[in-house]
Design a protein around this motif. Structure first.
Motif, PDB file in Angstrom:
ATOM      1  N   GLY A  52       5.049   5.397   6.642  1.00 38.26           N
ATOM      2  CA  GLY A  52       5.877   4.626   7.554  1.00 38.26           C
ATOM      3  C   GLY A  52       7.362   4.890   7.354  1.00 38.26           C
ATOM      4  N   SER A  53       7.791   4.933   6.094  1.00 36.53           N
ATOM      5  CA  SER A  53       9.203   5.176   5.797  1.00 36.53           C
ATOM      6  C   SER A  53       9.616   6.579   6.234  1.00 36.53           C
ATOM      7  CB  SER A  53       9.454   4.999   4.295  1.00 36.53           C
ATOM      8  OG  SER A  53       9.178   3.676   3.890  1.00 36.53           O
ATOM      9  N   THR A  54       8.726   7.549   6.026  1.00 40.12           N
ATOM     10  CA  THR A  54       9.026   8.926   6.435  1.00 40.12           C
ATOM     11  C   THR A  54       9.221   9.022   7.950  1.00 40.12           C
ATOM     12  OG1 THR A  54       7.763   9.832   4.569  1.00 40.12           O
ATOM     13  CG2 THR A  54       8.206  11.307   6.441  1.00 40.12           C
ATOM     14  N   VAL A  55       8.335   8.360   8.690  1.00 35.93           N
ATOM     15  CA  VAL A  55       8.437   8.389  10.150  1.00 35.93           C
ATOM     16  C   VAL A  55       9.726   7.715  10.614  1.00 35.93           C
ATOM     17  CG1 VAL A  55       7.426   7.541  12.302  1.00 35.93           C
ATOM     18  CG2 VAL A  55       5.959   8.537  10.546  1.00 35.93           C
ATOM     19  N   LEU A  56      10.102   6.610   9.974  1.00 36.60           N
ATOM     20  CA  LEU A  56      11.326   5.916  10.380  1.00 36.60           C
ATOM     21  C   LEU A  56      12.558   6.770  10.074  1.00 36.60           C
ATOM     22  CD1 LEU A  56      12.523   3.412  11.628  1.00 36.60           C
ATOM     23  CD2 LEU A  56      12.521   2.313   9.381  1.00 36.60           C
ATOM     24  N   VAL A  57      12.554   7.465   8.948  1.00 34.55           N
ATOM     25  CA  VAL A  57      13.666   8.360   8.617  1.00 34.55           C
ATOM     26  C   VAL A  57      13.741   9.506   9.623  1.00 34.55           C
ATOM     27  CG1 VAL A  57      14.510  10.025   6.924  1.00 34.55           C
ATOM     28  CG2 VAL A  57      13.716   7.782   6.159  1.00 34.55           C
ATOM     29  N   VAL A  58      12.589  10.068   9.989  1.00 30.55           N
ATOM     30  CA  VAL A  58      12.558  11.142  10.979  1.00 30.55           C
ATOM     31  C   VAL A  58      13.088  10.650  12.322  1.00 30.55           C
ATOM     32  CG1 VAL A  58      11.026  12.613  12.354  1.00 30.55           C
ATOM     33  CG2 VAL A  58      10.707  12.445   9.885  1.00 30.55           C
ATOM     34  N   SER A  59      12.680   9.457  12.711  1.00 30.68           N
ATOM     35  CA  SER A  59      13.131   8.920  14.000  1.00 30.68           C
ATOM     36  C   SER A  59      14.638   8.678  14.002  1.00 30.68           C
ATOM     37  CB  SER A  59      12.380   7.621  14.329  1.00 30.68           C
ATOM     38  OG  SER A  59      12.697   6.602  13.402  1.00 30.68           O
ATOM     39  N   ASN A  88       0.866  -1.172   0.000  1.00 35.91           N
ATOM     40  CA  ASN A  88       0.000   0.000   0.000  1.00 35.91           C
ATOM     41  C   ASN A  88       0.904   1.223   0.000  1.00 35.91           C
ATOM     42  OD1 ASN A  88      -1.496   2.304   1.607  1.00 35.91           O
ATOM     43  ND2 ASN A  88      -3.099   0.978   0.773  1.00 35.91           N
ATOM     44  N   LEU A  89       0.873   1.979  -1.093  1.00 34.98           N
ATOM     45  CA  LEU A  89       1.823   3.063  -1.287  1.00 34.98           C
ATOM     46  C   LEU A  89       1.739   4.115  -0.192  1.00 34.98           C
ATOM     47  CD1 LEU A  89       4.009   4.249  -3.074  1.00 34.98           C
ATOM     48  CD2 LEU A  89       2.214   5.403  -4.412  1.00 34.98           C
ATOM     49  N   THR A  90       0.523   4.457   0.231  1.00 35.25           N
ATOM     50  CA  THR A  90       0.362   5.494   1.253  1.00 35.25           C
ATOM     51  C   THR A  90       1.029   5.081   2.558  1.00 35.25           C
ATOM     52  OG1 THR A  90      -1.729   6.205   0.291  1.00 35.25           O
ATOM     53  CG2 THR A  90      -1.295   6.857   2.561  1.00 35.25           C
TER      54      THR A  90
END
Length: 549
Positions: free
Chosen positions: A394-401, A387-389
């Protein structure tokens, strides 16, 4: 045109106080560069093993499957080597000097890395497992490599902090840890490149990233002779003449005697009693309180979960629904952003302070892992497919973390032990930091693959909870050590003992909850700031005058 010669080795018996040729790089910058490359060894190992673990040829050579618990054992046993190496190297650093200990650690990493490279390579047989010998040799190599890297991690922060000014100790160490992330990024980048070129079935796709690690120790071995021994260590050993030679090499004849006098007086003010490990762990020992702060700093850093993210990055992105190739490329992007965001760490660590960064980091990481648990649940249980969204969020949040961890937690817990002990216990304190780091990360990297198999996205919930605990403990018990001299930080522990409380806000009226305002301007000063007129334990050893010689 050839470069001017490098400075002579300050430990050389033929050293004189005659004018030295102009250096192509100042000793101040050479020390920071050397320390940065040394710390990068640790980052390279983390990035190196990320895709080695998923290489089919590697798994066949080890005689294991991709979901075997031995994958985690091979990764995590390295940390056991680190803790033993820290003990050995710190003892050597105190008895024989910081430089000799660093040299020994570098040669150890060379041997350990070679042992990791050769399993299943020679002699050529159809049984690449060498009847179990390949896995055994890899385990030995990981331990030996850990001995070297653990020793480096224990000695480099001490060496660097003893040659840095109080208002810039954090910045100096954060810059070194940015190099740590450079190493991680390079290793993972090599892995991705070789895997794309040669494929996961090729043995060279995992052997080449391993053997390329040799570049780091050999470069360091080549340049280490141009670096000075710590004059503070010379003073602690009553080697006054050697201390003066080192100071002349750093500052010139005129300033050397001023520094020598002050360091000698500071050494005499400290207890002549030898501080051993037992004294640091005894409840009534003089260094028990700072040792507990050191231990819990490393435990809490491990509880943030980023040992797992660094080593198992692609697998974690797969939990968010990404395919194998997308997970690997996103991990590479994550490491690149991680590396860039460390610039914020070295710009802010001496302005905001260690304690504040860790507190805000825990809050941010707990929130991020909570969101990751939600996104992981949606990806695996609700949509049950790509699911692209969800993948983007999820990837954005992991990069931010990852950025939050780099800014707030990566360098801080390594810096604090170098700031809270007297010189007679500084190497031991740094070694204890590495020992606890090794044990904690051994547990995290060993258990994380099991978490992937059994907890899946619920693993993020565990990390959210552990970050809450890390933040609470830091708020209650960890003092702010930034912007203060070594002696000033030791006052916190003396006062805490006298007042019968370890709670930061109750010690000395809460003075150590934040950075001292009077030091803010010092923290923002340029790296080339000239030393104060009255050098002391809180005066920079490395100033502009040493660069202008």
């Amino acid at each position: 045109m050839s470069n001017p010669p490098l400075p002579p080795d300050l430990d050389s018996p033929s050293e004189t106080n005659s004018p030295q040729p102009k250096r192509w790089v100042s000793q101040k910058r050479a020390i920071v560069l050397f320390s940065s490359i040394a710390i990068a060894l640790y980052g390279y190992d983390q990035g190196m093993m990320s895709l080695v673990n998923t290489n089919h040829s590697y798994l066949r050579t080890m005689g294991i499957s991709g979901d075997s618990s031995m994958v985690g054992v091979i990764v995590s046993v390295y940390y056991l080597g680190c803790l033993v190496g820290a003990i050995i190297a710190s003892d050597m650093a105190d008895k024989k000097g910081r430089k000799l200990a660093i040299k020994a650690c570098l040669y150890t990493t060379v041997v350990g890395n070679l042992l990791m490279f050769v399993p299943g390579l020679f002699p050529w047989t159809s049984d690449v497992t060498w009847r179990g010998g390949s896995c055994a040799l890899m385990l030995i190599g990981r331990v030996v490599l850990g001995l070297g890297v653990g020793g480096i991690d224990a000695t480099i922060p001490v060496y660097s902090s003893e040659l840095s000014k109080d208002g810039a100790r954090g910045s100096a160490l954060a810059k070194e840890f940015q190099a740590n992330i450079v190493g991680l990024f390079l290793a993972f980048g090599f892995n991705v490149g070789f895997t794309s070129w040669l494929g996961k079935e090729s043995q060279w796709a995992w052997r080449l990233p391993i053997i390329l690690m040799q570049v780091f120790p050999w470069v360091l071995i080549f340049i280490v002779k141009s670096l000075p021994e710590s004059p503070r260590w010379f003073i602690s050993e009553d080697r006054v003449d050697d201390a003066r030679k080192a100071l002349v090499g750093l500052h010139g004849e005129i300033r050397a005697d001023e520094f020598l006098d002050e360091f000698h007086r500071a050494q005499q003010q400290e207890s002549d009693e030898k501080i051993g490990y037992l004294d640091m762990f005894k409840r009534d020992g003089s260094q028990f309180h700072p040792t507990m702060v050191t231990i819990m700093g490393q435990v809490n850093q491990a509880l943030t979960g980023y040992g797992a993210v660094s080593v198992y990055g692609p697998q974690i992105f797969e939990l968010l629904g990404l395919g194998i190739w997308e997970a690997e490329m996103t991990t590479l992007l994550n490491y690149f952003i991680y590396m860039v965001m460390m610039t914020v760490a070295w710009k802010k660590i001496d302005v905001v302070g260690r304690r504040s960064l860790m507190l805000w980091g825990s809050v941010g990481l707990a929130a991020c892992f909570g969101l990751l648990a939600i996104f992981g649940g949606l990806a695996l249980d609700f949509f049950r497919g790509p699911n692209l969204t969800i993948e983007i969020l999820g990837s954005t949040v992991l990069v931010v973390s990852t950025s939050i961890f780099g800014i707030c937690w990566l360098a801080t817990v390594w810096l604090i032990p170098t700031e809270i002990y007297p010189s007679g216990a500084r190497a031991q304190g740094s070694a204890i930091s590495v020992i606890v780091w090794g044990l904690a990360n051994f547990a995290v990297t060993f258990l994380t693959p099991l978490g992937f198999n059994y907890l899946k996205y619920w693993l993020f919930v565990v990390f959210a909870a552990t970050n809450v605990f890390a933040g609470w403990w830091t708020w209650r018990f960890s003092p702010e050590t930034g912007g203060r001299s070594f002696e000033e930080n030791q006052e916190f522990f003396v006062t805490a003992k006298a007042e019968g409380s370890w709670v930061v806000k109750k010690v000395d009226g809460g003075k150590f909850q934040r950075m001292p305002p009077k030091q803010q301007d010092v923290a923002n000063a340029e790296d080339g700031e000239v030393a104060k007129d009255n050098p002391s334990e809180n005066t920079p050893l490395l100033g502009q005058f040493s660069e202008s010689r």
